[in-house]
Design a protein around this motif. Structure first.
Motif, PDB file in Angstrom:
ATOM      1  N   ASN A   1       0.755  -1.237   0.072  1.00 32.96           N
ATOM      2  CA  ASN A   1      -0.016  -0.043   0.039  1.00 32.96           C
ATOM      3  C   ASN A   1       0.799   1.090   0.099  1.00 32.96           C
ATOM      4  O   ASN A   1       0.637   2.404  -0.688  1.00 32.96           O
ATOM      5  CB  ASN A   1      -1.103   0.035   1.311  1.00 32.96           C
ATOM      6  CG  ASN A   1      -1.560   1.316   1.476  1.00 32.96           C
ATOM      7  OD1 ASN A   1      -1.009   1.999   2.421  1.00 32.96           O
ATOM      8  ND2 ASN A   1      -2.520   1.491   0.771  1.00 32.96           N
ATOM      9  N   ALA A   2       1.958   1.183   0.819  1.00 32.58           N
ATOM     10  CA  ALA A   2       2.879   2.615   0.784  1.00 32.58           C
ATOM     11  C   ALA A   2       3.328   2.461  -0.675  1.00 32.58           C
ATOM     12  O   ALA A   2       3.509   3.980  -1.017  1.00 32.58           O
ATOM     13  CB  ALA A   2       4.163   2.148   1.801  1.00 32.58           C
ATOM     14  N   ASP A   3       3.927   1.691  -1.313  1.00 32.74           N
ATOM     15  CA  ASP A   3       4.394   1.815  -2.588  1.00 32.74           C
ATOM     16  C   ASP A   3       3.195   2.142  -3.579  1.00 32.74           C
ATOM     17  O   ASP A   3       3.461   3.042  -4.566  1.00 32.74           O
ATOM     18  CB  ASP A   3       4.864   0.030  -3.117  1.00 32.74           C
ATOM     19  CG  ASP A   3       6.025  -0.181  -2.312  1.00 32.74           C
ATOM     20  OD1 ASP A   3       6.656   0.692  -1.674  1.00 32.74           O
ATOM     21  OD2 ASP A   3       6.488  -1.329  -2.425  1.00 32.74           O
ATOM     22  N   GLU A   4       2.055   1.922  -3.428  1.00 29.13           N
ATOM     23  CA  GLU A   4       0.885   2.400  -4.284  1.00 29.13           C
ATOM     24  C   GLU A   4       0.838   3.950  -4.030  1.00 29.13           C
ATOM     25  O   GLU A   4       0.536   4.653  -4.945  1.00 29.13           O
ATOM     26  CB  GLU A   4      -0.246   1.824  -3.755  1.00 29.13           C
ATOM     27  CG  GLU A   4      -0.563   0.348  -4.380  1.00 29.13           C
ATOM     28  CD  GLU A   4      -1.667  -0.289  -4.150  1.00 29.13           C
ATOM     29  OE1 GLU A   4      -3.049   0.488  -4.604  1.00 29.13           O
ATOM     30  OE2 GLU A   4      -1.958  -1.272  -3.502  1.00 29.13           O
ATOM     31  N   ILE A   5       0.894   4.171  -2.721  1.00 27.40           N
ATOM     32  CA  ILE A   5       0.966   5.840  -2.264  1.00 27.40           C
ATOM     33  C   ILE A   5       1.936   6.491  -2.935  1.00 27.40           C
ATOM     34  O   ILE A   5       1.872   7.627  -3.644  1.00 27.40           O
ATOM     35  CB  ILE A   5       0.913   5.984  -0.874  1.00 27.40           C
ATOM     36  CG1 ILE A   5      -0.274   5.419  -0.355  1.00 27.40           C
ATOM     37  CG2 ILE A   5       1.034   7.569  -0.502  1.00 27.40           C
ATOM     38  CD1 ILE A   5      -0.411   5.430   1.196  1.00 27.40           C
ATOM     39  N   ALA A   6       3.159   5.922  -2.871  1.00 28.79           N
ATOM     40  CA  ALA A   6       4.429   6.771  -3.614  1.00 28.79           C
ATOM     41  C   ALA A   6       4.166   6.572  -5.144  1.00 28.79           C
ATOM     42  O   ALA A   6       4.551   7.716  -5.659  1.00 28.79           O
ATOM     43  CB  ALA A   6       5.776   5.663  -3.317  1.00 28.79           C
TER      44      ALA A   6
END
Length: 213
Positions: free
Chosen positions: A136-141
């Motif tokens: 999810n953090a990678d999607e936000i980035a």
């Protein structure tokens, strides 16, 4: 040496030094910062500070046996994700702001599940949820860097991963009742999220300078 000749040499040499000194000491021109830019960056920083504050408050509520405010704190934390999404709507539009809120709410929901699993000693679930949390953090980035060419995907991933580490440190310290370690993790979390917020807001101002005149 002839006195007149010496005087002439002095008059010729000193102006040269004077000119050189003046140009060397001249201050570089610093672009003025508008009130709109200052307000946007300060407001955005405050929103991300609240993100850390209410995440930490939720950890306290969720790991305290007799806490009665967990539902209310979670509602406030989720509202913060809406506030962050709303903050970018004036520059990126309604759809983009809603998408960021969606991703951030998923970030919070996963964090809540990790808190519950860790509290119950369910290591297998913690491991699986951690994997989803980092995805999810990678999607936000990817979302943020895709919207703004001044933001680098890898840099944002690293910043977000560090944020997750600090939240995990906060949770671990709370479960272990290591209050000194918890204070350290929260302090580090606030410092780090300030850097993260400034990275984004500065990139937004750079991308849309006319909106912040």
């Amino acid at each position: 040496m002839n006195r007149l000749l010496l005087t002439g040499l002095i008059l010729l040499v000193f102006p040269i030094f004077a000119i050189g000194t003046s140009s060397a000491s001249a201050s570089p021109q610093v672009p003025a910062i508008s009130q709109a830019e200052v307000k946007f960056e300060n407001d955005f920083r405050r929103l991300w500070f609240d993100h850390v504050l209410w995440t930490s408050n939720y950890i306290t509520s969720a790991t305290t046996a007799d806490a009665e405010d967990q539902e209310q704190v979670l509602a406030r934390l989720l509202k913060n994700q809406e506030d962050i999404g709303n903050a970018i709507k004036p520059v990126y539009g309604e759809k983009a702001g809603n998408k960021l809120t969606e991703l951030l709410k998923e970030h919070i929901v996963l964090a809540g599940k990790i808190v519950d699993a860790a509290k119950n000693g369910d290591e297998a679930s913690v491991d699986q949820l951690n994997k989803e949390w980092y995805e999810n953090a990678d999607e936000i980035a990817a979302f943020l860097s895709g919207a703004n060419p001044n933001l680098k995907n890898e840099e944002l991933k690293n910043l977000l991963h560090r944020h997750l580490e600090l939240v995990a440190n906060d949770l671990s310290a709370s479960l272990n009742k290591d209050w000194d370690a918890r204070i350290t993790s929260i302090d580090e979390g606030v410092t780090h999220i300030t850097l993260f917020a400034d990275t984004i807001s500065e990139a937004v101002v750079k991308q849309f300078p006319d909106k912040f005149k």
